[in-house]
Write an enzyme that holds these catalytic residues in place. Structure first.
Site, PDB file in Angstrom:
ATOM      1  N   GLU A 177     -16.782  -9.337  18.339  1.00 13.37           N
ATOM      2  CA  GLU A 177     -17.452  -8.376  19.226  1.00 13.37           C
ATOM      3  C   GLU A 177     -16.453  -7.730  20.162  1.00 13.37           C
ATOM      4  OE1 GLU A 177     -20.228  -6.845  18.455  1.00 13.37           O
ATOM      5  OE2 GLU A 177     -21.343  -8.733  18.538  1.00 13.37           O
ATOM      6  N   ALA A 209     -31.407  -1.303  21.009  1.00 10.52           N
ATOM      7  CA  ALA A 209     -31.493  -2.763  20.939  1.00 10.52           C
ATOM      8  C   ALA A 209     -30.176  -3.409  20.524  1.00 10.52           C
ATOM      9  CB  ALA A 209     -32.606  -3.164  19.972  1.00 10.52           C
ATOM     10  N   LEU A 247     -28.738  -2.674  17.538  1.00 10.77           N
ATOM     11  CA  LEU A 247     -28.740  -2.811  16.075  1.00 10.77           C
ATOM     12  C   LEU A 247     -28.206  -1.542  15.409  1.00 10.77           C
ATOM     13  CD1 LEU A 247     -32.118  -4.708  15.613  1.00 10.77           C
ATOM     14  CD2 LEU A 247     -29.810  -5.653  15.669  1.00 10.77           C
ATOM     15  N   GLU A 257     -19.707  10.610  16.989  1.00  9.39           N
ATOM     16  CA  GLU A 257     -20.101   9.828  18.159  1.00  9.39           C
ATOM     17  C   GLU A 257     -19.023   9.934  19.258  1.00  9.39           C
ATOM     18  OE1 GLU A 257     -22.488   5.719  18.822  1.00  9.39           O
ATOM     19  OE2 GLU A 257     -22.393   6.658  16.883  1.00  9.39           O
ATOM     20  N   ASP A 312     -19.730  -0.265  13.269  1.00  8.68           N
ATOM     21  CA  ASP A 312     -21.135  -0.013  12.941  1.00  8.68           C
ATOM     22  C   ASP A 312     -21.251   0.959  11.766  1.00  8.68           C
ATOM     23  OD1 ASP A 312     -21.304  -1.449  15.233  1.00  8.68           O
ATOM     24  OD2 ASP A 312     -21.952   0.214  16.498  1.00  8.68           O
TER      25      ASP A 312
HETATM   26  C1  GLA Z   1     -20.974  -1.023  19.755  1.00  7.36           C
HETATM   27  C2  GLA Z   1     -19.917  -0.073  19.197  1.00  7.36           C
HETATM   28  C3  GLA Z   1     -19.049  -0.793  18.157  1.00  7.36           C
HETATM   29  C4  GLA Z   1     -18.494  -2.097  18.712  1.00  7.36           C
HETATM   30  C5  GLA Z   1     -19.597  -2.936  19.354  1.00  7.36           C
HETATM   31  C6  GLA Z   1     -19.074  -4.137  20.071  1.00  7.36           C
HETATM   32  O1  GLA Z   1     -21.879  -1.382  18.768  1.00  7.36           O
HETATM   33  O2  GLA Z   1     -20.539   1.033  18.596  1.00  7.36           O
HETATM   34  O3  GLA Z   1     -18.037   0.066  17.708  1.00  7.36           O
HETATM   35  O4  GLA Z   1     -17.455  -1.830  19.601  1.00  7.36           O
HETATM   36  O5  GLA Z   1     -20.364  -2.180  20.286  1.00  7.36           O
HETATM   37  O6  GLA Z   1     -18.533  -5.044  19.168  1.00  7.36           O
END
Ligand code: GLA
Length: 394
Positions: free
Chosen positions: A38, A135, A137, A172, A184
């Site tokens: 993370e 959330a 996700l 983004e 993501d």
């Molecule tokens: C968000 C960001 C990701 C990542 C996470 C943390 O989801 O979009 O790129 O940095 O936070 O792990």
């Protein structure tokens, strides 16, 4: 009708209502839950997310006969009133950001494709999704990757998953204003069913890690949302970059743990803690991957507990009620699995990776938490699904 059929029907109907004709193609991209790694993607590290059975669906069709040669039109079916959730822009003129986030995901994707030398044909799209928004996700990555796939495929381009992911990330970063990493979007684009995706965020090399069949993936939504998430996220990223610069390394992935510890007296304490989270988290990815494949729940319990503590105490992205719930669930499942905060944090969800039989214990812990909490938490099990793909429709 199953979940996906209902979503397709909604996208189809929204398209018909907005444009008065039937869509001709459908595309989908899933949300994701991150199992470990993370806040390391933008530090060039390794992550281990899996795509979940919640998704964004894009219905696509030809442009209006009147505006055939240059317009791109979009309607977002989950964003307020139909009238305020429509967008159209000229594909020939330079594409600029619009007034709100969803428009900017779409405009940013079309512009990003152009930056990579890909021309998007005039077309119309309607977008519907069931990834919960806010959330943790990754509804926005599902949205961006689904739009990138729709625009490219409809325009006759066959782009690799990593390219779709990069374009959605660019949208983004540059159009929405969130300095997110690539995790993501890569999960939404390249995941495999029943597997997690072990991804090197520097090279984008990835491999599928099987999820042992004894294990269930449960996402526990705390219902808590912190405002200003984007600015706090961007701040965390800037802090990590400042530490990398301090040590003269390209990214925190290149920082040795011993070196960091030795430098503690010279570093601002907040920056030190941020870096300690990232550098220690990097070492947690492989053990979780191995434990996931083997069904080694004792290992998951231990490493995920450490990961949660690190996010909470060093990276400061948890909240007291979330810590409390994480602890209650961890105690309830014991060595039968692990639980931790997942995603960017600042509220959001916990993820538990635990034996199927632990389901009732997780539910019990949540019920006890809910009896004393201001906001009720809710658990849901997800299946690990494959990444973005066109939907064959007859
Ligand atoms: C968000 C960001 C990701 C990542 C996470 C943390 O989801 O979009 O790129 O940095 O936070 O792990």
């Amino acid at each position: 009708m199953d979940r996906r059929d209902r979503l397709i029907a909604r996208a189809r109907q929204g398209f018909r209502l907005a444009y008065g004709v039937e869509p001709t193609r459908f595309y989908a991209a899933p949300g994701r839950v991150n199992l470990i790694g993370e806040h390391v993607d933008y530090n060039d590290g390794f992550v281990l997310p899996c795509a979940i059975d919640r998704e964004t669906i894009v219905a696509a069709g030809p442009p209006s006969p009147q505006t055939k040669d240059k317009l791109f039109e979009a309607v977002a079916l989950d964003m307020g009133e139909m009238a305020s959730a429509r967008d159209r822009f000229d594909l020939v003129a330079p594409i600029r950001p619009g007034d709100n986030n969803w428009q900017n995901h779409v405009r940013g994707v079309v512009q990003g494709l152009g930056r990579y030398g890909h021309r998007v044909r005039p077309m119309r799209i309607a977008i519907a999704g069931d990834v919960p928004i806010g959330a943790g996700l990754s509804s926005s990555a599902a949205f961006g990757v689904a739009v990138a796939l729709a625009c490219s495929e409809y325009s006759g381009l066959d782009l690799a998953p990593a390219m779709l992911a990069k374009i959605a990330q660019l949208a983004e970063n540059d159009f929405v204003g969130c300095a997110c990493g690539i995790m993501d979007q890569m999960a939404a684009a390249a995941a495999q069913a029943d597997h997690a995706l072990l991804l090197d965020c520097r090279s984008l090399e990835h491999m599928a890690v099987p999820i042992h069949k004894s294990l269930a993936i449960t996402v526990i939504d705390t219902g808590l949302r912190r405002s200003l998430t984007e600015s706090a996220f961007n701040q965390r990223r800037a802090e990590c970059e400042a530490v990398a610069q301090h040590f003269g390394v390209k990214a925190l992935r290149d920082l040795d743990f011993g070196k960091l510890l030795l430098a503690e007296p010279d570093l601002d304490h907040t920056l030190f803690r941020r870096a300690r989270h990232v550098v220690s988290e990097l070492d947690r990815v492989e053990p979780v991957g191995v434990a996931l494949a083997r069904g080694d729940t004792a290992q998951l319990a231990q490493v995920m507990r450490e990961a949660h503590l690190s996010l909470s105490e060093d990276f400061d992205v948890s909240l007291p009620p979330i810590d409390r719930l994480a602890q209650m669930v961890a105690e309830a499942i014991g060595d039968a699995g692990g639980v931790r905060l997942t995603g960017a944090g600042f509220g959001g969800c916990l993820v538990a990776v635990a034996r199927h039989e632990s389901g009732p214990m997780i539910d019990d812990a949540i019920a006890r938490y809910n009896a004393e909490a201001d906001l009720p938490a809710r658990a849901e099990n997800f299946r690990a699904v494959g990444g973005a793909a066109p939907i064959p429709i007859d």
